[in-house]
Design a protein around this motif. Structure first.
Motif, PDB file in Angstrom:
ATOM      1  N   CYS A  58     -16.183  12.180   5.342  1.00 44.10           N
ATOM      2  CA  CYS A  58     -16.355  10.700   5.867  1.00 44.10           C
ATOM      3  C   CYS A  58     -15.415   9.802   5.114  1.00 44.10           C
ATOM      4  O   CYS A  58     -15.360   9.903   4.154  1.00 44.10           O
ATOM      5  CB  CYS A  58     -17.551  10.338   5.674  1.00 44.10           C
ATOM      6  N   ALA A  59     -14.550   9.082   6.033  1.00 42.42           N
ATOM      7  CA  ALA A  59     -13.707   8.097   5.500  1.00 42.42           C
ATOM      8  C   ALA A  59     -14.590   7.177   4.850  1.00 42.42           C
ATOM      9  O   ALA A  59     -14.178   6.447   3.853  1.00 42.42           O
ATOM     10  CB  ALA A  59     -13.011   7.647   6.339  1.00 42.42           C
ATOM     11  N   ARG A  60     -15.803   6.761   5.357  1.00 42.68           N
ATOM     12  CA  ARG A  60     -16.765   5.820   4.922  1.00 42.68           C
ATOM     13  C   ARG A  60     -17.841   6.428   4.193  1.00 42.68           C
ATOM     14  O   ARG A  60     -18.660   6.987   4.514  1.00 42.68           O
ATOM     15  CB  ARG A  60     -17.202   4.883   6.124  1.00 42.68           C
ATOM     16  N   GLN A  61     -17.720   6.234   2.694  1.00 44.40           N
ATOM     17  CA  GLN A  61     -18.764   7.146   2.060  1.00 44.40           C
ATOM     18  C   GLN A  61     -20.169   6.220   1.648  1.00 44.40           C
ATOM     19  O   GLN A  61     -19.832   5.220   1.162  1.00 44.40           O
ATOM     20  CB  GLN A  61     -18.160   7.855   0.740  1.00 44.40           C
ATOM     21  N   THR A  62     -21.221   6.599   2.166  1.00 44.43           N
ATOM     22  CA  THR A  62     -22.344   6.051   2.144  1.00 44.43           C
ATOM     23  C   THR A  62     -23.329   6.468   0.903  1.00 44.43           C
ATOM     24  O   THR A  62     -23.359   7.798   0.692  1.00 44.43           O
ATOM     25  CB  THR A  62     -23.055   6.026   3.480  1.00 44.43           C
ATOM     26  N   ARG A  63     -23.907   5.802   0.240  1.00 46.42           N
ATOM     27  CA  ARG A  63     -24.884   6.216  -0.667  1.00 46.42           C
ATOM     28  C   ARG A  63     -26.223   6.055  -0.423  1.00 46.42           C
ATOM     29  O   ARG A  63     -26.704   5.323   0.075  1.00 46.42           O
ATOM     30  CB  ARG A  63     -24.632   5.399  -1.890  1.00 46.42           C
TER      31      ARG A  63
END
Length: 221
Positions: A58-63
């Motif tokens: 994913c280009a947008r890494q969510t934690r």
């Protein structure tokens, strides 16, 4: 860890999957107010290794964070947004189970604990949670043994959302463990009187002690 003779997989393209996490016990309950702080979530397991449905990175890494106690599961998320971006939220009806939510920017959580549906006694059920930024939410209980989903099933959860000063979408949620279904006894079958489950037992560090004080003469009597 790769076994002897196995090739170590280090990328999504090689078939690497996110590791299994051990969910820690929450000795202190976090305040569910949409504000994620290090102090509130320092006890939780945390992961930041998101993949696309096609197996890409994913280009947008969510934690994500997760922990538990005897009453609840606690989860949190922090998702970075682009400059000027806001989550799409056409469905702003905060009532439960609105179908329009599936078209919005939403987060989805599936929880499987091997529970039994307390109404129909269907085994091995999975609970699904779906919500958008405005607080519109959807939850139901899946019954894989019969290929059915029980609509209208309420888990009494309420997510909390905000956009932080760093332009990150943060949410926190608490899920009552009793709402996930009826858990199997851990030591003896229910028909033999088993009643201790993962939902009503204490953590391994719990203990008890007693102290009795008396004179030596009384103790020897």
């Amino acid at each position: 860890m790769a076994q002897a003779g196995e090739e170590k997989k280090t990328s999504v393209a090689d078939g690497y999957k996110a590791p299994t996490l051990v969910i820690p016990y929450a000795t202190t309950k976090p305040t569910i107010d949409s504000v994620i702080t290090d102090e509130a979530w320092k006890q939780a397991a945390s992961i930041k290794a998101m993949q696309t449905i096609n197996g890409g990175v994913c280009a947008r890494q969510t934690r994500y964070w997760i922990m538990w106690d005897e009453q609840n599961l606690y989860l949190a998320m922090r998702c970075p947004l682009r400059a000027g971006e806001r989550p799409f939220q056409a469905d702003r009806n905060r009532q439960r189970d609105g179908n329009g939510i599936i078209y919005d920017d939403s987060y989805e959580v599936w929880i499987t604990v091997g529970a039994t549906d307390p109404l129909t006694n269907q085994p091995d059920c999975t609970t699904q949670f779906l919500a958008n930024y405005s607080g519109a939410r959807y939850d139901l209980l899946h019954q894989p043994a019969v290929g059915n989903s029980r609509l209208g099933y309420s888990t009494n959860w309420t997510p909390k959302n905000r956009i932080s000063d760093k332009n990150e979408w943060e949410w926190e949620m608490v899920v009552p463990r009793e709402s996930l279904g009826k858990l199997k006894p851990s030591f003896r079958p229910e028909e033999e009187g088993g009643s201790v489950t993962a939902g009503n037992s204490s953590q391994m560090s719990d203990g008890a002690s007693a102290l009795l004080i008396m004179s030596e003469e009384k103790a020897k009597a």
